[in-house]
Design a protein around this motif. Structure first.
Motif, PDB file in Angstrom:
ATOM      1  N   PRO A   1      33.893  67.551  55.460  1.00 36.38           N
ATOM      2  CA  PRO A   1      32.988  68.528  54.846  1.00 36.38           C
ATOM      3  C   PRO A   1      33.502  69.116  53.541  1.00 36.38           C
TER       4      PRO A   1
ATOM      5  N   TRP B   1      28.585  68.149  48.865  1.00 36.64           N
ATOM      6  CA  TRP B   1      28.003  69.031  49.875  1.00 36.64           C
ATOM      7  C   TRP B   1      27.560  70.355  49.238  1.00 36.64           C
TER       8      TRP B   1
ATOM      9  N   MET C   1      27.255  71.707  59.613  1.00 37.23           N
ATOM     10  CA  MET C   1      27.506  72.595  58.478  1.00 37.23           C
ATOM     11  C   MET C   1      26.332  73.548  58.260  1.00 37.23           C
TER      12      MET C   1
END
Length: 582
Positions: free
Chosen positions: A337, A546, A463
């Motif tokens: 992530p 991201w 997430m």
């Protein structure tokens, strides 16, 4: 028993002809006939027969009574044969026929009760072998395959194996997407044929396809595994939610029995109504899902957008871009992530006693056990030096978090992740990956974990849950199916004061940091965190892009497998999605 005028063999043969259409529905079950009573007069009698045909899918019986006349001939009884013996309203030339009534498949519903998957019109395109001479078959099959864009050799093999009067399906197309060239040219091919039908389909071919799944004719493997449930020609869920909840969605067939006269006229005698399958209720929002898929439509690499409602964890959108090639990376992808994970690291440091103003060393590089870590390529030099935790998060300084690693004990990072909904598995009734934060196996891995690298993994859904938990002020567990609900594990919940501090930190990322492109969005304040994660493919170092964010009662994660950075690649997509959601 002896019969007047007819032999037993003749009666048996005619009776078989009368009931042939019923027997086909019985399978291994058999009709039951009982003599209820006999009324006798001088030289004659009438017997009442009770009939029970187990025609329903669960053996539900069609029951009625009929009469048979008996006459005494030389001291022995003989029956008078007539079709009314089988069913009292039958006359000469009339037969019985049972026709199955298909039970409608249950719909898959979304938010506000809107149908996501419902019966929609399709056109089956193929060849009618009854209208093709043997010498024409190969040419016709190849021409049809070319017309609809399928592999000719495989279709030809299918056509050869089909019965002499079979319809050999080449492709099924949505009616609203039916190509003009097929409509114009199909009947120029010998035996070319179109059949209008309905199939359970989503609004578009792409709509949440990896999650919702498909419906079609059962495969040979399915029949082999469950021979009591499936047979050739049955329609069932083949993948996704359609397969997992097939038993719930499957309707129950009914049956209608008709008396069919010699001229083909039908008279209904009995009906068992079909029962529709039970709907599967999801939380997907039709508009938000379509917006997410539209936004991702032009993204080349694998990509995903997941949107949750922080107040209850409802999954409002779980979209996969075309680069995912049919895989469900939105809820089941497993990726590093990157710096979005600094939200977790910040919580762990707060729990270790730091405050938003606690100073951290943000350096150009940090060396851990011989490995050098740096910041992203265009990190501002003004952000280097002793900086407060809030600034380190806003500017996404890798070295500041790595230099603070000694503040954390074993398990602290995993516990912080669990409090934000990451790293603890739940059975949500659909494929869902919550990520992992395993104990580090080295000093360098412990350092990499703090910036969302190492062996730390997450899905876009996980997430999104991190952002939702911060926004809600408590641990949020996603929910897609209303009939399946999971709760956080005891002792791992996020405390409200912790969430309030994190809200301020993530708001600073928007007002003063790497997510400044979201600062001007209309509506409630936006909280966000960008992330870039390095990975290797084919000997080259590449980057995942991201961004996570929350605004009002909406939390979003955007992921692009190959991108420049979170702010440059994922950020514009997230901004467009939040605009569309207003």
């Amino acid at each position: 028993m002896a019969f007047t005028r007819e032999t037993a063999e003749a009666v048996t043969e005619e009776r078989a002809a009368v009931v042939e259409g019923l027997v086909a529905q019985l399978g291994e079950a058999e009709v039951a006939v009982e003599v209820v009573e006999v009324e006798e007069q001088e030289g004659s009698a009438t017997a009442t027969l009770a009939w029970s045909w187990p025609l329903g899918p669960a053996g539900e019986p069609w029951e009625y009574e009929s009469s048979v006349r008996l006459t005494e001939v030389e001291g022995a009884w003989q029956a008078v044969w007539e079709r009314a013996v089988v069913e009292p309203s039958l006359r000469g030339g009339t037969v019985l026929d049972a026709t199955p009534i298909g039970g409608a498949r249950g719909e898959i519903l979304g938010a506000r009760g809107l149908a996501l998957v419902a019966d929609r019109p399709v056109v089956r395109v193929g060849l009618d072998k009854a209208r093709i001479r043997p010498a024409q078959l190969e040419g016709a099959a190849r021409a049809m395959a070319r017309l609809v864009g399928i592999e000719p050799a495989g279709y030809l093999e299918l056509a050869r194996a089909a019965g002499e009067e079979a319809f050999v399906e080449a492709i099924v197309l949505r009616s609203q997407e039916f190509p003009e060239r097929v409509a114009l040219d199909y009947d120029t091919i010998p035996g070319g044929m179109l059949i209008n039908d309905d199939l359970p389909l989503a609004p578009s071919r792409e709509f949440a396809a990896p999650i919702l799944g498909t419906v079609g004719e059962v495969t040979a493997d399915m029949i082999e595994e469950e021979p009591d449930r499936y047979e050739v020609g049955d329609v069932a869920g083949l993948s996704g939610l359609q397969a997992r909840y097939d038993e719930q969605l499957q309707g129950t067939d009914g049956v209608v029995v008709d008396a069919v006269a010699s001229d083909g006229r039908e008279r209904e005698l009995w009906r068992l109504e079909a029962q529709a399958g039970e709907p599967l209720r999801t939380t997907l929002d039709l508009d938000l899902q379509q917006s997410a898929e539209r936004i991702l439509a032009g993204v080349g690499p694998a990509s995903a957008i997941v949107a949750l409602r922080p107040s209850d964890g409802a999954v409002l959108a779980a979209a996969n871009g075309p680069g995912a090639e049919g895989l469900n990376i939105a809820t089941f992808g497993q990726y590093a992530p990157g710096s979005t994970f600094k939200t977790v690291s910040a919580l762990a440091l707060l729990r270790a006693g730091l405050t938003t103003s606690s100073p951290l060393r943000c350096e150009a590089t940090a060396v851990v056990d011989g490995r050098q870590f740096g910041n992203y390529s265009d990190f501002p030099s003004s952000g280097l030096g002793q900086v407060p935790l809030g600034s380190a998060l806003a500017d996404s300084c890798n070295t500041a978090f790595i230099n603070a690693r000694d503040r954390l004990g074993d398990g602290d990072l995993a516990a912080a992740a669990a409090a934000l909904g990451l790293g603890v598995d739940h059975d949500l009734g659909f494929p869902a990956y919550f990520g992992q934060v395993p104990p580090p196996e080295s000093e360098t891995e412990a350092a990499a974990d703090l910036i969302g690298q190492g062996r730390v993994l997450a899905s876009p859904m996980a997430m999104a849950a991190v952002a939702a938990s911060v926004q809600a002020g408590r641990t949020v567990v996603p929910q897609l199916l209303t009939q399946v609900e999971a709760a956080p594990s005891a002792g791992q919940e996020l405390a409200a004061p912790e969430a309030e501090t994190l809200q301020g930190l993530l708001r600073g990322v928007v007002t003063d940091g790497t997510a400044s492109l979201l600062a001007g969005l209309p509506g409630p304040p936006v909280l966000a965190k960008t992330g870039t994660a390095e990975y290797e493919r084919d000997g080259q170092v590449r980057t995942h892009a991201w961004m996570i964010a929350a605004q009002g009662d909406l939390a979003v994660a955007v992921f692009v497998e190959d991108g420049a950075s979170g702010s440059q690649t994922a950020g514009p997509l997230l901004a467009e999605f939040l605009h569309a959601a207003r």
